[in-house]
Enzyme design. Structure first.
Site, short mmCIF file in Angstrom:
data_model
loop_
_atom_site.label_atom_id
_atom_site.label_comp_id
_atom_site.label_asym_id
_atom_site.label_seq_id
_atom_site.Cartn_x
_atom_site.Cartn_y
_atom_site.Cartn_z
N LYS A 52 55.18 13.54 47.22
CA LYS A 52 53.71 12.88 47.66
C LYS A 52 54.24 11.72 48.60
CE LYS A 52 51.16 13.54 43.30
NZ LYS A 52 50.97 13.18 42.19
N GLN A 96 51.24 8.25 38.03
CA GLN A 96 51.78 9.62 37.70
C GLN A 96 51.53 10.15 36.46
OE1 GLN A 96 52.69 12.11 40.27
NE2 GLN A 96 52.97 13.31 38.76
N ASP A 119 43.20 9.19 42.70
CA ASP A 119 43.22 10.34 42.02
C ASP A 119 41.68 10.91 41.41
OD1 ASP A 119 45.28 12.04 41.59
OD2 ASP A 119 45.99 11.06 39.80
#
Ligand code: NAP
Length: 292
Positions: A52, A96, A119
């Site tokens: 990422k 994460q 997200d």
């Protein structure tokens, strides 16, 4: 048989974002920025976070990873998120997943300002998704929609079988594909570990979406001839012929299923790159929203 190339579509999506990034930078002095919180030493999570960061830097975007030890206390993460919520450098925050067992991931995600939810997993944004209110969408399901769109795969009136009911993949993709919308309008069946006769349901699908986390569970015997197969799973299996000692495989047995599917995503190179592209997409979107 069409091999659905997530890397190729990702390139197009990232290229398509360049203009927006230039406008933000040239006209508003804003460089979209992502803060990633990585807890513990899980090797797969470390790899994903590294990928990422690299993708963001390649586009000239800000990406900073905040590493916390596996035994970090909930209060410490909440304090960090509070600081990041108030830091103008970051337009998006991503935690994460999965988190170590002692941490409640919902408590952590709820602490993110919904306006910085890169997200799309904050309860407010998942609610927005269900109610068709514009908001960042969860990255993996959004990436799957983009693959279907770029390959012009019809969903209207089709029977989609989603295997898996996670908050990050199964539940949102089932909702998105059943919406009254282009690239929606599907009849969706959701299967999970308590489903009896999994094979019976999957075999009826025009489109199969597998997000299970079980290496190559779905073999050719599950798939109707001509079905479209989207494999979300990423599983490490031992392969001592490789220097690293393992290889990555999906939830679908690609060698078998690719012989009968009309289109299929490979692992790696299918859904994975799309998840990162949609994370960039969301961060740029949140940066745009921040100047309105
Ligand atoms: P998850 O939260 O572990 O959910 C797995 C789902 O599969 C659960 O709903 C579970 O049922 C169901 N399941 C487990 N065993 C099953 C079986 N034998 N038959 C039918 N259903 C079964 O997983 P996730 O977060 O959705 O991730 C799934 C996989 O996708 C993992 O390999 C993950 O690494 C990968 N992934 C990839 C990306 C990407 O960008 N490529 C993104 C996210 C996830 P229950 O609900 O009953 O437990």
């Amino acid at each position: 048989m069409i091999k659905i190339d997530g890397r190729e579509i990702s390139k197009k999506i990232r290229f398509g974002l360049k203009n927006k990034i230039d406008i933000l930078s040239n006209d508003h002095s804003v460089i979209p920025g992502l803060a990633v919180i990585l807890v513990g030493d899980d090797p797969a999570s470390k790899v994903y976070v590294g990928m990422k960061e690299k993708a963001f830097h390649k586009l000239g975007l800000v990406s900073e990873t905040f590493r916390l030890s596996a035994d970090v206390k909930l209060d410490e993460i909440l304090q960090l998120i509070n600081n990041l919520n108030n830091d103008n450098k970051f337009h998006g925050i991503l935690v994460q997943l999965p988190l170590p067992d002692h941490l409640d991931s919902l408590e952590v995600i709820k602490a993110i300002d919904p306006k910085k939810d890169a997200d799309g997993l904050h309860p407010e944004n998942l609610g927005n998704m269900i109610l068709d209110i514009e908001a960042p969408l969860p990255c993996t399901p959004h990436g799957i929609l983009m693959l279907l769109k770029y390959y012009n795969i019809e969903t209207n009136g089709k029977h989609v079988v989603v295997i898996g009911r996670s908050n990050i993949v199964g539940k949102p993709i089932a909702n998105l594909l059943s919406k009254k919308a282009k690239f929606g309008n599907a009849t969706v069946t959701v299967c999970h570990s308590r489903t009896k006769k999994l094979q019976y349901f999957v075999k009826q699908a025009d489109i199969v979406i597998a997000s299970i986390g079980k290496a190559e569970l779905i073999d050719a015997s599950f798939i109707k001839k001509g079905a479209v197969v989207i494999d979300v799973g990423v599983n490490r299996v031992e392969d001592l012929s490789l220097e690293k000692g393992y290889k990555l495989v999906g939830d679908v047995n690609y060698a078998e299923v690719s012989k009968i599917a009309s289109a299929i995503t490979p692992v790696p190179g299918g859904v994975g790159p799309m998840t990162i592209s949609m994370l960039i997409y969301n961060t740029v979107y949140l940066a745009e929203q921040s100047i309105i």
